[in-house]
Scaffold this active site. Sequence first.
Site, mmCIF file in Angstrom:
data_model
loop_
_atom_site.group_PDB
_atom_site.id
_atom_site.type_symbol
_atom_site.label_atom_id
_atom_site.label_comp_id
_atom_site.label_asym_id
_atom_site.label_seq_id
_atom_site.Cartn_x
_atom_site.Cartn_y
_atom_site.Cartn_z
ATOM 1 N N LYS A 13 -10.480 -5.404 6.682
ATOM 2 C CA LYS A 13 -11.383 -4.500 7.412
ATOM 3 C C LYS A 13 -12.389 -3.854 6.474
ATOM 4 O O LYS A 13 -13.573 -3.755 6.800
ATOM 5 C CB LYS A 13 -10.574 -3.402 8.133
ATOM 6 C CG LYS A 13 -9.613 -3.907 9.180
ATOM 7 C CD LYS A 13 -9.049 -2.762 10.014
ATOM 8 C CE LYS A 13 -8.339 -1.702 9.177
ATOM 9 N NZ LYS A 13 -7.178 -2.245 8.435
ATOM 10 N N ARG A 92 -5.838 5.659 17.680
ATOM 11 C CA ARG A 92 -4.526 5.008 17.550
ATOM 12 C C ARG A 92 -3.632 5.264 18.751
ATOM 13 O O ARG A 92 -2.541 4.718 18.828
ATOM 14 C CB ARG A 92 -3.830 5.492 16.270
ATOM 15 C CG ARG A 92 -4.457 4.935 15.006
ATOM 16 C CD ARG A 92 -3.736 5.411 13.776
ATOM 17 N NE ARG A 92 -4.222 4.729 12.574
ATOM 18 C CZ ARG A 92 -3.882 5.080 11.342
ATOM 19 N NH1 ARG A 92 -3.047 6.102 11.159
ATOM 20 N NH2 ARG A 92 -4.356 4.414 10.303
ATOM 21 N N ARG A 131 -1.731 -9.986 -5.292
ATOM 22 C CA ARG A 131 -2.967 -9.477 -5.879
ATOM 23 C C ARG A 131 -2.697 -8.509 -7.032
ATOM 24 O O ARG A 131 -1.710 -7.782 -7.055
ATOM 25 C CB ARG A 131 -3.842 -8.824 -4.816
ATOM 26 C CG ARG A 131 -3.264 -7.589 -4.165
ATOM 27 C CD ARG A 131 -4.109 -7.158 -2.964
ATOM 28 N NE ARG A 131 -3.598 -5.932 -2.348
ATOM 29 C CZ ARG A 131 -4.068 -5.410 -1.231
ATOM 30 N NH1 ARG A 131 -5.079 -5.999 -0.604
ATOM 31 N NH2 ARG A 131 -3.562 -4.286 -0.739
ATOM 32 N N ARG A 170 -0.794 -3.690 -10.818
ATOM 33 C CA ARG A 170 -0.595 -3.934 -9.398
ATOM 34 C C ARG A 170 -0.377 -2.605 -8.694
ATOM 35 O O ARG A 170 0.181 -1.674 -9.283
ATOM 36 C CB ARG A 170 0.638 -4.820 -9.154
ATOM 37 C CG ARG A 170 0.537 -6.234 -9.680
ATOM 38 C CD ARG A 170 1.839 -6.976 -9.414
ATOM 39 N NE ARG A 170 1.844 -8.300 -10.004
ATOM 40 C CZ ARG A 170 1.467 -9.404 -9.375
ATOM 41 N NH1 ARG A 170 1.061 -9.325 -8.115
ATOM 42 N NH2 ARG A 170 1.496 -10.586 -9.968
ATOM 43 N N ARG A 182 4.209 -1.870 7.122
ATOM 44 C CA ARG A 182 2.865 -1.515 7.572
ATOM 45 C C ARG A 182 2.421 -2.392 8.738
ATOM 46 O O ARG A 182 1.722 -1.930 9.644
ATOM 47 C CB ARG A 182 1.869 -1.632 6.414
ATOM 48 C CG ARG A 182 2.074 -0.576 5.337
ATOM 49 C CD ARG A 182 0.941 -0.517 4.352
ATOM 50 N NE ARG A 182 0.687 -1.785 3.695
ATOM 51 C CZ ARG A 182 0.325 -1.895 2.417
ATOM 52 N NH1 ARG A 182 0.214 -0.829 1.666
ATOM 53 N NH2 ARG A 182 0.072 -3.074 1.894
#
Length: 227
Positions: A13, A92, A131, A170, A182
């Site tokens: 996003k 939300r 990542r 990280r 999440r």
Amino acid sequence: MNIILLGPPGAGKGTQASRLEDERGMVQLSTGDMLRAAVKAGTPVGLKAKAVMEAGELVSDEIVSGIIGESLDGLGQESNGGKGAIFDGYPRTAAQAASLDEILSARGRTLDHVIELVVDEDALVERITGRFTCASCGEGYHQTFKLPRNAHTDADALRCDVCGSEEFKRRPDDNEETVRTRMAEYRAKTAPILPIYEARGLVKRVDGMADIAVVTDAIEAILDGRG
């Protein structure tokens, strides 16, 4: 144009919002960022939020709505060249969705699109947990998709392609358990609002696992009425 951009953490996003800001002059309105900015600026609503947070309480929907209203006022009137908004993290709940309608209507604005970046949970876990970034310059890497160039040599240590640093880091929450939690939270929070916007014909879905440029093109097609 005013849109809601939906998707779990890691869906892209932020990347897509940045592209819309650059290419269309829209402004990403993230509730967390807006809250911090309002508190720092000492706006009337920001002062209310600061008092609530200092008391250790949750910021109410009323305060969040006020902060969103202040942010929209700062974008100017759409009819006079004001900027469009990208809502990230709000609404939300069904109550917040109704509140957003009121906020937009009071400012002569309408909600044009609700775009959901659809992701595969297992693939997203791999994307996020792999990542890492250069501790010096912040360049981003991935253990599967984007290793530093010297990773393919016999070098003893990885070196950043940008600055040459051998120190990497990280995010502590980039682990499988956190990512799946999440994802579950996202599904629980979006479940109440999607039917509201689907009934109004506003929801469009984009493959969030596609290449960044492909996702951007799909979003652009929706905004231009081609998708």
